[in-house]
Design an enzyme around this catalytic site. Structure first.
Site, PDB file in Angstrom:
ATOM      1  N   LYS A  84     -12.000  10.245  -3.841  1.00 15.39           N
ATOM      2  CA  LYS A  84     -12.199   9.244  -2.797  1.00 15.39           C
ATOM      3  C   LYS A  84     -12.185   9.950  -1.439  1.00 15.39           C
ATOM      4  O   LYS A  84     -11.221  10.663  -1.115  1.00 15.39           O
ATOM      5  CB  LYS A  84     -11.035   8.261  -2.868  1.00 15.39           C
ATOM      6  CG  LYS A  84     -11.401   6.830  -2.634  1.00 15.39           C
ATOM      7  CD  LYS A  84     -10.175   5.996  -2.953  1.00 15.39           C
ATOM      8  CE  LYS A  84     -10.384   4.565  -2.629  1.00 15.39           C
ATOM      9  NZ  LYS A  84      -9.130   3.817  -2.751  1.00 15.39           N
TER      10      LYS A  84
HETATM   11  C1  E4P Z   1      -9.695   0.484  -2.210  1.00 18.01           C
HETATM   12  O1  E4P Z   1     -10.023   1.363  -2.967  1.00 18.01           O
HETATM   13  C2  E4P Z   1      -8.423   0.434  -1.483  1.00 18.01           C
HETATM   14  O2  E4P Z   1      -7.451   1.113  -2.247  1.00 18.01           O
HETATM   15  C3  E4P Z   1      -7.890  -0.949  -1.284  1.00 18.01           C
HETATM   16  O3  E4P Z   1      -8.732  -1.929  -1.844  1.00 18.01           O
HETATM   17  C4  E4P Z   1      -7.417  -1.251   0.103  1.00 18.01           C
HETATM   18  O4  E4P Z   1      -6.978  -2.589   0.174  1.00 18.01           O
HETATM   19  P1  E4P Z   1      -6.070  -3.150   1.375  1.00 18.01           P
HETATM   20  O5  E4P Z   1      -6.983  -3.459   2.519  1.00 18.01           O
HETATM   21  O6  E4P Z   1      -5.463  -4.393   0.809  1.00 18.01           O
HETATM   22  O7  E4P Z   1      -5.086  -2.082   1.696  1.00 18.01           O
END
Ligand code: E4P
Length: 221
Positions: A84
């Site tokens: 990522k």
């Molecule tokens: C995506 O891969 C992220 O880990 C995640 O969806 C972030 O979500 P949040 O905005 O609730 O922190």
């Protein structure tokens, strides 16, 4: 639309895997930090024993060279690891170099169609538009998922739309209708998806009706 789990908590992942609906997992630095100091590599390997699908592990370095080195390291942990990378100039250049070495990339923190286009052109396998965080500032998170899906579809781009930052079950329905290839869910959202008050009251009524006539319930054979 495939469902991934958005957590680094192994108990949640085990419970969700038992339900047979989880085909991947996404993690991020915040989620792994919630796990009380567990090694990131160790946790990803534990997840890989439970879920046979893509597991996103996020880079925490900031320059292109560092991201490439870190990404190669993350990818070496397990064949199912997807690296990522947050989208900025250094990240984009790293995506280009890593994807050229067959490392699969999930580009994270996507908030516009242009960012998604850039990530796809650089060779990312997934883009993650953050629906809830856009909604939080009064914008239309699901609208962004729809626009990206339309553009990718129109130009046959080999990059999947992974709807992220989903906060409630309606987000999941809307992401599916908007054409997301994947939705990544916090565990509580998965549990909420299961629930309907009419299902609960219906089960109670079926059992009460049966017991009234037949007494104790014995499973049919
Ligand atoms: C995506 O891969 C992220 O880990 C995640 O969806 C972030 O979500 P949040 O905005 O609730 O922190």
């Amino acid at each position: 639309m495939r469902l991934f789990l958005d957590t680094a908590n192994i108990d949640e992942i085990r419970r969700a895997a038992r339900m047979g609906v989880v085909s991947g997992v996404t993690t991020n630095p915040t989620l792994i930090a919630k796990e009380g100091g567990v090694s990131y590599r160790q946790r990803v390997l534990e997840i890989a024993e439970v879920v046979d699908g893509p597991i996103s592990a996020e880079c925490i370095t900031r320059t292109t060279d560092e991201i490439v080195e870190e990404g190669l390291g993350l990818a070496s942990w397990h064949p199912n690891v997807v690296v990522k990378v947050p989208l900025d100039e250094a990240g984009l250049a790293a995506i280009h170099r890593l994807s050229a070495q067959d490392v699969r990339i999930n580009t994270t923190l996507i908030f516009s169609v242009n960012q998604a286009l850039l990530a796809a052109e650089a060779g990312a396998s997934y883009v993650s538009p953050f629906v809830g965080r856009l909604d939080d500032i009064g914008e239309d998170g699901i609208g962004l998922v729809r626009e990206i899906a339309e553009v990718f579809d129109r130009y046959h781009l080999p990059c999947q739309v992974l709807a992220a930052s989903l906060r409630h079950p309606r987000h999941v329905t809307e992401a599916a209708k908007a054409g997301a290839h994947v939705a990544t869910l916090p565990f509580n959202v998965l549990l909420q998806m299961l629930k309907h008050p009419l299902t609960d009251s219906g089960i109670e009524r079926f059992l009460a009706d049966y017991e009234r006539v037949f007494g104790q319930r014995t499973p049919a054979s």
